[in-house]
Each structure stands twice: as C-alpha cells, then as structure tokens.
Design an enzyme around this catalytic site. Structure first.
Site, PDB file in Angstrom:
ATOM      1  N   GLU A  31       0.864  -1.164   0.000  1.00 44.55           N
ATOM      2  CA  GLU A  31       0.000   0.000   0.000  1.00 44.55           C
ATOM      3  C   GLU A  31       0.913   1.231   0.000  1.00 44.55           C
ATOM      4  O   GLU A  31       1.808   1.320   0.852  1.00 44.55           O
ATOM      5  CB  GLU A  31      -0.893   0.001   1.253  1.00 44.55           C
ATOM      6  N   ARG A 256       5.668 -13.366   9.462  1.00 42.15           N
ATOM      7  CA  ARG A 256       6.268 -12.044   9.345  1.00 42.15           C
ATOM      8  C   ARG A 256       7.668 -12.063   9.915  1.00 42.15           C
ATOM      9  O   ARG A 256       7.973 -12.836  10.815  1.00 42.15           O
ATOM     10  CB  ARG A 256       5.446 -11.015  10.122  1.00 42.15           C
ATOM     11  N   LYS A 266       4.676   0.831  10.509  1.00 36.41           N
ATOM     12  CA  LYS A 266       4.731   2.164   9.898  1.00 36.41           C
ATOM     13  C   LYS A 266       4.329   3.235  10.911  1.00 36.41           C
ATOM     14  O   LYS A 266       4.853   4.332  10.895  1.00 36.41           O
ATOM     15  CB  LYS A 266       3.772   2.225   8.714  1.00 36.41           C
TER      16      LYS A 266
HETATM   17  P1  ATP Z   1       3.210  -2.367   8.289  1.00 29.93           P
HETATM   18  O1  ATP Z   1       2.415  -3.281   9.157  1.00 29.93           O
HETATM   19  O2  ATP Z   1       4.657  -2.310   8.612  1.00 29.93           O
HETATM   20  O3  ATP Z   1       2.607  -1.031   8.159  1.00 29.93           O
HETATM   21  P2  ATP Z   1       1.862  -3.418   6.038  1.00 29.93           P
HETATM   22  O4  ATP Z   1       1.642  -4.859   6.115  1.00 29.93           O
HETATM   23  O5  ATP Z   1       0.732  -2.527   6.350  1.00 29.93           O
HETATM   24  O6  ATP Z   1       3.158  -3.036   6.856  1.00 29.93           O
HETATM   25  P3  ATP Z   1       1.777  -3.329   3.184  1.00 29.93           P
HETATM   26  O7  ATP Z   1       2.160  -2.223   2.284  1.00 29.93           O
HETATM   27  O8  ATP Z   1       0.358  -3.705   3.270  1.00 29.93           O
HETATM   28  O9  ATP Z   1       2.374  -2.967   4.611  1.00 29.93           O
HETATM   29  O10 ATP Z   1       2.665  -4.612   2.907  1.00 29.93           O
HETATM   30  C1  ATP Z   1       2.952  -5.157   1.665  1.00 29.93           C
HETATM   31  C2  ATP Z   1       3.325  -6.595   1.853  1.00 29.93           C
HETATM   32  O11 ATP Z   1       4.438  -6.719   2.725  1.00 29.93           O
HETATM   33  C3  ATP Z   1       2.189  -7.384   2.475  1.00 29.93           C
HETATM   34  O12 ATP Z   1       2.014  -8.559   1.713  1.00 29.93           O
HETATM   35  C4  ATP Z   1       2.662  -7.696   3.858  1.00 29.93           C
HETATM   36  O13 ATP Z   1       2.199  -8.935   4.269  1.00 29.93           O
HETATM   37  C5  ATP Z   1       4.176  -7.709   3.698  1.00 29.93           C
HETATM   38  N1  ATP Z   1       4.856  -7.393   4.966  1.00 29.93           N
HETATM   39  C6  ATP Z   1       4.763  -6.258   5.688  1.00 29.93           C
HETATM   40  N2  ATP Z   1       5.495  -6.339   6.814  1.00 29.93           N
HETATM   41  C7  ATP Z   1       6.072  -7.565   6.815  1.00 29.93           C
HETATM   42  C8  ATP Z   1       6.956  -8.269   7.712  1.00 29.93           C
HETATM   43  N3  ATP Z   1       7.401  -7.714   8.850  1.00 29.93           N
HETATM   44  N4  ATP Z   1       7.349  -9.519   7.374  1.00 29.93           N
HETATM   45  C9  ATP Z   1       6.929 -10.074   6.238  1.00 29.93           C
HETATM   46  N5  ATP Z   1       6.109  -9.483   5.358  1.00 29.93           N
HETATM   47  C10 ATP Z   1       5.677  -8.237   5.631  1.00 29.93           C
HETATM   48 MG    MG Z   2      -1.028  -3.301   5.271  1.00 26.46          MG
END
Ligand code: ATP
Ligand code: MG
Length: 542
Positions: A31, A256, A266
């Site tokens: 995103e 994760r 974030k």
């Molecule tokens: P955050 O929780 O840090 O804000 P998010 O999951 O909201 O991250 P997205 O932009 O939705 O961020 O993530 C894009 C992809 O990265 C998703 O498929 C998510 O599952 C993966 N992702 C995010 N953080 C991790 C992590 N710590 N380990 C593995 N995959 C991750």
């Molecule tokens: Mg997300």
C-alpha cells in the site's frame, strides 16, 4: 531460494506437476502509504525469488484503495527500493486501475443477492457484528430487493450520499465463527482525492474484496501474504468464487519477519520521524530500506539474511547478530581495506626531514592486485587509544614511552617524549623512526611492540565517523516505544582518512583496518567526508 525447500515451494511444484498451472505468477502488493522496511523485503524476496526459481514472474501492484493515506511519493520510493534490492517486476499495476472492473463485479454480487446496501452507521455495524463468542445479528437492511440495492449502489457511486451514510456489504453469515465472514463491508464512500484516479470515484472497495480480485485479474497463481491474513482466506476464496473471476488465485500465508530491538510498524516509524527523534525516513538507525541503504547495508546482505532466516509459517524474531553476520560477510568480499584515524593524536617524527614519502600498498590482497598510495612524513596521526605514557600491562601491544611499534605498511617508530596542554592532556608525541625497518624489506633485527594504523597528517582528509546503536533500549520490557527510545544511539568522532579517499562518492563502502566497515553518507561536504559505520569488524553481541 535455491537448495532450500519450503512449504510454499512444494505447493508450487505440485501445482506445476499436476498441470494446474503452467507458470508461477506472484505479486508484491504494497500500500503506498509509507516507506518499505526490512519486513517488506522479506515479502519482496519471497515473491520474486520463488517466481524466478520456477521461471515465472512477479508483478508490482500498488494496493491503493485508501485515498486518505496514499501518496505518489510513496509509490516512487517503493519502486526505487525494489530496484535497489535488485528486482525487476514484470509489470507495475495499480489496484485503482481495476476500479471499474471491481465495481462491475460488485454488481454481479448484488444481482445474485449476495450483497446489499446497508444504512447502519459504522458503530452500529460493529455492534451488530457480535463477538468471537457470540453470533452477530442481521442488519435490518439485509433483505432489500436486488432492484433497491442496485439503485442505492449506483447512487453511492454517483455521489448522492455522504461519507459513512451507506456501505455495500456482502451477504454471507452473521453467525459464522469467522468474524471476517459476518457480512463484511465491500464498498465505502470517500470524497478524498485519489492519487491516481483523482475525483473520478467516490466509492472505494475494501481490502478484503479488492485484493482477491486484483490477484485474479492479473492471473496471479499464488498470492503470498503475511500470517495475519490467514483468517481472511475463506473470504478471499468467497469473493473470487462469487464474483465469477475466470482465474482463481490461491492465498498462502507466511510468517512475518521481526528483528529484536527493532520496531517495524509504519505507525511507530512515523512517530519517530514526526517527533524528530530521527533525522528522517532514511535515518541510518531505522529498519527502513532507505535507512539500511544509507547506513551501508547491501542488497546482497539483506537477501542472504532473509533467505537464511527461512520461510517458516510462524512469525519469527531474528537477531541483529544474524543480520550483521550477513552484512559483514558480504562486505568482507567486496570492500577495500584502508586506514582511518577516528580520534587523532599528533605524532611528530623528529628525525624525518623533507617532503612526505609515497608508499605503494595493496588495496585488499584477498580481492585484487590493485594498490594505492599512502604517505609517510614528519607529521602523522595515530589513534589516541594506541598510545599510553606508561605501559598499562604486559599484554599492551601499542605505543608507549620508550617502546617501538610498527606503523602498518611503513616503519617502526619509537616514542621518546610527550607534550601536554595547560590542562594536562597529551597533545603530541615526539618520536623517531628507523629507516631500516621499512615494511616489506624483511627486517628481522628486532620485534616491535605491535602494529598500529596511522595517517600522514598533511595529506590526510578530514572525516566524521558516525557509529550507531539500536534505537530501542534493550533493558526495558515495556511496550512504550517512545519511552524505550535510546537517546544515546549516535556516537560521533572527528578524525581523518587516507588521501586515497579524497574523491569518494556517496554510498561507497570501505573497511577501515581495526575499526569496522563504513559507508559514505550524503551529509559529506567539501571539507569533511561523513562515514556511517555499517557494522563493526566483529560481532559485539556474543
Ligand atoms: P506495516 O504493518 O509495517 O505497516 P503493512 O503490512 O501494512 O506493513 P503493506 O504495504 O500492506 O504494509 O505490505 C505489503 C506486503 O508486505 C504485504 O504482503 C505484507 O504482508 C508484507 N509485509 C509487511 N510487513 C512484513 C513483515 N514484517 N514480514 C513479512 N512481510 C511483511
Ligand atoms: Mg497493510
């Protein structure tokens, strides 16, 4: 992901063998609402490496269904980070490019009696939803006719209602033990301008509806996501099936990545930036890819670390030690070895006269035959730590009054006297050198009391050295990350580096002998090169 078997790989192998798929197609779906961090790197690497392994490909898709939080600058930085990691998407898509198709598919749901427009407020919807232990209640609007639903949904699209006034919901099962299946919201109203579609749309699909459709539209075969989406999988499958998508993707979850003493969310990172506890999103102490890049971590090191940390289905916590191991391993194979003096002490060689002498020395014997020029002369700098007036103990292998050490790649020098300032601090050492002892001449007359690094003073280049420690204070178990913030996490020294480095470029990396690995920071000026310590030579965690 070579030579490494894992459960996702096995699924893909089986799908190719059975003929279910002829090509593996994955996607990375960020995103665009913030910068990528090393956790995202895990998702990127898993998606790209697995597809590559099977000769397939990976799309980059911006999951931009929340106009309130998304911005073009994040789109750009995400693309740059992925490229930096060394991956090239087959294509770059935006979920917002599919808004029309998603809308049409929502109409299919309505026509099949599987979606309805609901007038409950957000609070009422959540109250009607029930809890994990009690079933929910049907919305009073659940039994609207198809015609009425169509009319109201078109009305939502045409801007007839206010934000929050109506939503479109799937009609599934308010008693489902899986809360995600209790008539989830499919579309909501928002008048926020969208970074891609501007004001064209005033209704936006929710993640759970949008994501499976995006995957299906692109023909993604395996939709890999982190573990928190496991409970959403039945809904994912439900939407793909009932919207009659021709291609059926399969969602598979992986754990994760978490790293000890490191927070990646974030929200937390944004707080640090906004409270100015760090210099920006690329502060070298942050786990953002831009921070790690600025610190001097290499894509290779990050990839090796992620691949070595495995692909378990549980959320695991990796140690900083392990990450640093891979950073060190990569830098050892790629950087030249030079001398830097971080806390300089002036040494005057009283028996040297004339211009500095040039000495050719290897850049890194293990990597190449290339050489560099260093200088030796009347004025040199050594590390303050490498001198003591009196020998502190018998193990002390450095310079002290009356003793002789080798200057690495040059001569033996003997300390004869010290000069103090008015406060009693040592400001200069007076020494003599022995021309017979030049490095490389196989001099065997006597042994020095150790070998130290040094720099010729008139040719040395001023440098700032920044060293970092973790942002979170390890001793505190509380979850208040701001309270746990380690305010003593940057350590700065002002010293010198070899003249050879006078024209270095930002992000160039070096090993400074006895000091650590360093990368050139963009804060460097014409007067002073700024180096970030990437990692110490040896682990400090053991
Ligand atoms: P955050 O929780 O840090 O804000 P998010 O999951 O909201 O991250 P997205 O932009 O939705 O961020 O993530 C894009 C992809 O990265 C998703 O498929 C998510 O599952 C993966 N992702 C995010 N953080 C991790 C992590 N710590 N380990 C593995 N995959 C991750
Ligand atoms: Mg997300």
């Amino acid at each position: 992901m070579k030579n490494q078997s894992n459960f996702i790989k096995t699924i893909m192998e089986n799908d190719l063998e059975s003929g279910k798929h002829t090509k593996i197609i994955t996607r990375f779906p960020p995103e665009p609402n913030g910068y990528l961090h090393i956790g995202h790197a895990r998702a990127i690497i898993i998606n790209f490496e697995l597809a590559k392994h099977f000769g397939g490909y990976t799309n980059l898709r911006f999951d931009d269904t929340n106009p309130e939080k998304e911005e073009l600058k994040f789109v750009k930085s995400i693309q740059r980070d992925i490229e930096w990691l060394g991956y090239e998407p087959e294509a770059v898509y935006f979920a917002s490019d599919y808004f029309q198709e998603m809308f049409d598919r929502a109409i299919i749901l309505i026509k099949k009696g599987l979606a309805f427009v609901c007038d409950l407020t957000a609070e009422e919807i959540s109250e009607y939803r029930g809890t994990v232990t009690t079933p929910g209640r049907n919305s009073p609007y659940r039994d609207r006719s198809v015609e009425e639903n169509l009319e109201l949904f078109y009305g939502m699209r045409d801007g007839k209602y206010k934000e929050g006034e109506r939503v479109l919901r799937a009609k599934i099962d308010m008693a489902s033990p899986n809360m995600n299946m209790r008539d989830p919201v499919v579309y909501r109203i928002s008048y926020e301008e969208h970074h891609n579609t501007g004001n064209k749309w005033v209704i936006y699909p929710m993640y759970d509806f949008a994501h499976p459709l995006e995957d299906a539209i692109e023909g993604i075969t395996h939709s890999l996501c982190s573990l928190e989406f496991e409970d959403h999988r039945p809904l994912y499958d439900w939407f793909v099936k009932h919207t009659e998508m021709p291609k059926i993707p399969r969602q598979i979850e992986f754990g994760r990545l978490n790293i000890e003493k490191t927070v990646m969310s974030k929200r937390y990172l944004r707080t640090l930036v906004e409270k100015k506890l760090v210099s920006g999103w690329d502060d070298p102490r942050l786990p953002t890819l831009q921070g790690l890049r600025r610190r001097g971590y290499t894509p290779n090191a990050i990839r090796n670390f992620i691949l070595a940390s495995g692909l378990s289905k549980t959320n695991g916590s990796a140690s900083i030690d392990m990450l640093e191991h891979f950073v060190r391993e990569d830098l050892q194979q790629t950087t030249n070895r030079l001398m830097a003096v971080k806390q300089p002490l002036k040494v005057t060689i009283t028996n040297y006269e004339g211009e500095p002498e040039k000495i050719e020395v290897p850049l890194n014997e293990e990597l190449s035959d290339e050489t560099r020029t260093i200088y030796f002369g009347k004025h040199i700098y050594i590390e303050q730590d490498d001198f003591a007036v009196e020998r502190p103990n018998r193990k002390y292998k450095r310079l002290y009054l009356g003793a002789e050490v080798r200057l690495m790649n040059a001569y033996f020098i003997k300390a004869n006297d010290v000069v103090y300032d008015d406060n009693g601090n040592i400001i200069e050492v007076l020494a003599t050198y022995d021309i017979e002892t030049k490095s490389g001449t196989n001099f065997t007359g006597r042994k020095p009391n150790g070998t130290i690094h040094w720099l010729e003073a008139t040719t040395a280049i001023p440098a700032e050295f920044r060293r970092f420690s973790p942002l979170l204070d390890d001793n505190d178990e509380s979850n208040d990350y701001i309270a746990r913030f380690n305010h003593d996490s940057i350590h700065v020294d002002h010293g010198y580096v070899e003249n050879y480095l006078k024209d270095v470029k930002v992000e160039e990396k070096f090993q400074f002998i006895r000091q650590g690995f360093y990368s050139v920071d963009y804060d460097s000026t014409d007067k002073e090169i700024v180096f970030n310590q990437i990692v110490a030579l040896k682990s400090s965690y053991r």
